[in-house]
Design an enzyme around this catalytic site. Structure first.
Site, PDB file in Angstrom:
ATOM      1  N   LYS A 179      -2.173   6.753  16.728  1.00 39.38           N
ATOM      2  CA  LYS A 179      -3.104   5.856  16.025  1.00 39.38           C
ATOM      3  C   LYS A 179      -3.689   4.796  16.955  1.00 39.38           C
ATOM      4  O   LYS A 179      -4.450   3.939  16.514  1.00 39.38           O
ATOM      5  CB  LYS A 179      -2.398   5.206  14.838  1.00 39.38           C
ATOM      6  CG  LYS A 179      -2.079   6.217  13.742  1.00 39.38           C
ATOM      7  CD  LYS A 179      -1.295   5.585  12.635  1.00 39.38           C
ATOM      8  CE  LYS A 179      -0.909   6.618  11.595  1.00 39.38           C
ATOM      9  NZ  LYS A 179       0.033   6.056  10.607  1.00 39.38           N
ATOM     10  N   ASN A 192      -4.711  -2.173   9.023  1.00 37.33           N
ATOM     11  CA  ASN A 192      -3.984  -1.544   7.903  1.00 37.33           C
ATOM     12  C   ASN A 192      -4.587  -2.073   6.609  1.00 37.33           C
ATOM     13  O   ASN A 192      -5.445  -2.968   6.617  1.00 37.33           O
ATOM     14  CB  ASN A 192      -2.477  -1.841   7.995  1.00 37.33           C
ATOM     15  CG  ASN A 192      -1.667  -0.950   7.065  1.00 37.33           C
ATOM     16  OD1 ASN A 192      -1.785   0.284   7.099  1.00 37.33           O
ATOM     17  ND2 ASN A 192      -0.856  -1.540   6.194  1.00 37.33           N
ATOM     18  N   CYS A 227       0.829  -1.208   0.000  1.00 40.34           N
ATOM     19  CA  CYS A 227       0.000   0.000   0.000  1.00 40.34           C
ATOM     20  C   CYS A 227       0.868   1.266   0.000  1.00 40.34           C
ATOM     21  O   CYS A 227       2.028   1.225  -0.417  1.00 40.34           O
ATOM     22  CB  CYS A 227      -0.985   0.000   1.174  1.00 40.34           C
ATOM     23  SG  CYS A 227      -2.282   1.259   0.999  1.00 40.34           S
ATOM     24  N   ASP A 260      -3.379   2.138  10.321  1.00 40.01           N
ATOM     25  CA  ASP A 260      -4.475   3.088  10.482  1.00 40.01           C
ATOM     26  C   ASP A 260      -4.903   3.130  11.940  1.00 40.01           C
ATOM     27  O   ASP A 260      -5.063   4.207  12.506  1.00 40.01           O
ATOM     28  CB  ASP A 260      -5.630   2.694   9.553  1.00 40.01           C
ATOM     29  CG  ASP A 260      -5.246   2.973   8.113  1.00 40.01           C
ATOM     30  OD1 ASP A 260      -5.412   4.117   7.671  1.00 40.01           O
ATOM     31  OD2 ASP A 260      -4.703   2.079   7.450  1.00 40.01           O
TER      32      ASP A 260
HETATM   33  C1  RUB Z   1      -3.512   3.552   3.484  1.00 41.21           C
HETATM   34  C2  RUB Z   1      -2.909   2.614   4.467  1.00 41.21           C
HETATM   35  C3  RUB Z   1      -1.639   3.060   5.125  1.00 41.21           C
HETATM   36  C4  RUB Z   1      -1.980   3.637   6.509  1.00 41.21           C
HETATM   37  C5  RUB Z   1      -0.786   4.318   7.127  1.00 41.21           C
HETATM   38  O1  RUB Z   1      -4.833   3.185   3.117  1.00 41.21           O
HETATM   39  O2  RUB Z   1      -3.438   1.564   4.787  1.00 41.21           O
HETATM   40  O3  RUB Z   1      -0.769   1.994   5.301  1.00 41.21           O
HETATM   41  O4  RUB Z   1      -3.019   4.588   6.387  1.00 41.21           O
HETATM   42  O5  RUB Z   1      -0.390   5.426   6.365  1.00 41.21           O
HETATM   43  P1  RUB Z   1      -5.697   4.224   2.245  1.00 41.21           P
HETATM   44  P2  RUB Z   1       0.495   6.587   6.993  1.00 41.21           P
HETATM   45  O6  RUB Z   1      -4.928   4.475   0.990  1.00 41.21           O
HETATM   46  O7  RUB Z   1      -6.999   3.526   2.003  1.00 41.21           O
HETATM   47  O8  RUB Z   1      -5.857   5.470   3.072  1.00 41.21           O
HETATM   48  O9  RUB Z   1       1.768   5.955   7.424  1.00 41.21           O
HETATM   49  O10 RUB Z   1       0.684   7.564   5.850  1.00 41.21           O
HETATM   50  O11 RUB Z   1      -0.251   7.172   8.123  1.00 41.21           O
END
Ligand code: RUB
Length: 276
Positions: A220, A194, A115, A184
């Site tokens: 988080k 996540n 991702c 998340d």
């Molecule tokens: C994004 C996702 C990321 C986390 C952490 O999913 O799963 O791994 O949000 O991101 P989506 P960060 O694209 O559906 O938002 O490290 O930038 O907080």
């Protein structure tokens, strides 16, 4: 037009994605609306923004942080200063996570990520800036292809990237020295949330003894409930014109048991047990 409505739509459509970006944009939107609509109850802005993504406690945590500290404050300048100080504090934490994560990366490593996590990408870029030579395998992350964002960002910073379909991830995980991903939510029930795919990749990584790191700010951690249901997104993302006799499932995230995580890379250090 209310900024909370504009940012709500951008989060819904994934124009703004990733927990960090979602949370920071929500704070800026709420600040603007509190200044522009002083007679409205700010809790309304918080509720609207929170409802855009049910699995984003960082968004809820920083909006509550702002509302608590802003009680009794009046005037645009003071409110802006408060929001800036919260954003600075978060950015300081992000930098600490990047440098701690980069310490785990060494020359010759094969690293897998899934991702688009700005936190995981920040770590990889920091390691590259320190002159380390390693390769990164990324997955597409269907149906919305956030993995392409990661692949481009890493390649643009000079990192050697191999990109593949999600179902080819075994090739990336087998022989990898590290699996690093973002988060998340961290749930008091003992799970993290996540992007969908993280769960199966963690199981595969544990079979191949690949050290598995979750890079996350501790904001988080869910503080207002024990557990969360995973967001289901529009079935059309999976199959636009699917025959009507097929039911489509489109969970956006995976709930992953914390036992799969070797350590959490946080602004408070490398934590085996993030909930204690
Ligand atoms: C994004 C996702 C990321 C986390 C952490 O999913 O799963 O791994 O949000 O991101 P989506 P960060 O694209 O559906 O938002 O490290 O930038 O907080």
């Amino acid at each position: 037009m209310r900024q909370t409505d504009v940012v709500y739509e951008k989060i819904k459509s994934l124009e703004i994605q990733g927990a960090m970006n979602v949370a920071k944009s929500a704070l800026v939107a709420m600040l603007k609306d509190i200044i522009s609509f002083p007679d409205e109850n700010p809790e309304k802005f918080l509720e609207k923004l929170s409802s855009a993504r049910p699995n984003e406690p960082m968004l809820r945590n920083i909006l509550r942080w702002f509302l608590k500290e802003s009680k009794g404050l009046s005037g645009e300048a003071l409110l802006k200063d408060l929001a800036d100080s919260i954003l600075e504090e978060i950015e300081k934490g992000e930098k600490e996570i990047y440098s701690l994560g980069a310490e785990l990366i060494h020359d010759g490593m094969k690293i897998f990520t899934h991702c688009h996590s700005s936190t995981a990408v920040g770590i990889l870029k920091e390691a590259k800036n320190q002159g380390k030579k390693f390769v990164v395998f990324t997955t597409e992350t269907r149906p919305r292809f956030q993995g392409r964002v990661t692949a481009k960002e890493l390649a643009d910073s000079g990192i050697e990237v191999f990109h593949m379909v999600d179902s080819a991830a075994k090739y990336a995980i087998d022989g990898a020295n590290m699996f690093v991903f973002g988060a998340d939510s961290i749930l008091p029930s003992g799970y993290l949330i996540n992007k969908v795919g993280t769960g199966i990749f963690c199981v595969v990584a544990s079979k191949y003894d690949v050290p598995t790191y979750c890079a996350t700010h501790t904001l988080k951690i869910v503080t207002d409930k024990v557990d969360e249901a995973v967001e289901e997104r529009d079935p059309k993302e999976v199959w636009m014109d699917a025959p009507s006799n097929i039911k489509i499932k489109n969970p956006a995230f995976d709930k992953v048991h914390l036992k799969y995580v070797t350590a959490f890379i946080t602004e408070k250090g490398l934590l085996k047990d993030i909930l204690s």
